[in-house]
Design a protein around this motif. Sequence first.
Motif: not given
Length: 107
Positions: A24-34
Amino acid sequence: MQGALTRYRIIAWIVGVFLVVLVLVGMPLKYIGDNDTVVAVIGPLHGFLYMIYLLLTFDLSRRARWPFGRMVLVMLAGTIPFFSFWAERKVTRSWVANTALEPALNE
């Protein structure tokens, strides 16, 4: 067996929290926030803790004499977000119910 249950409950919560943070935190940061910092830190840590979860689940299943299928399902619960919490609750309730019956069976 109480110690095995306590160890399992602790690691189930830890693995569950790390997996939820990863998804919920890491994956969105990786794929949306680069930004893959959270995934780079939490991912390997979750993997290491999941190995401990597997060992402690095996230990508990051996002591509780679970069928093989139940052991595998509880082990897999650590791979799906929020399922480790559900599995921990089911295992604990089952253990408490079985423990409550033991004095009556020994009389």
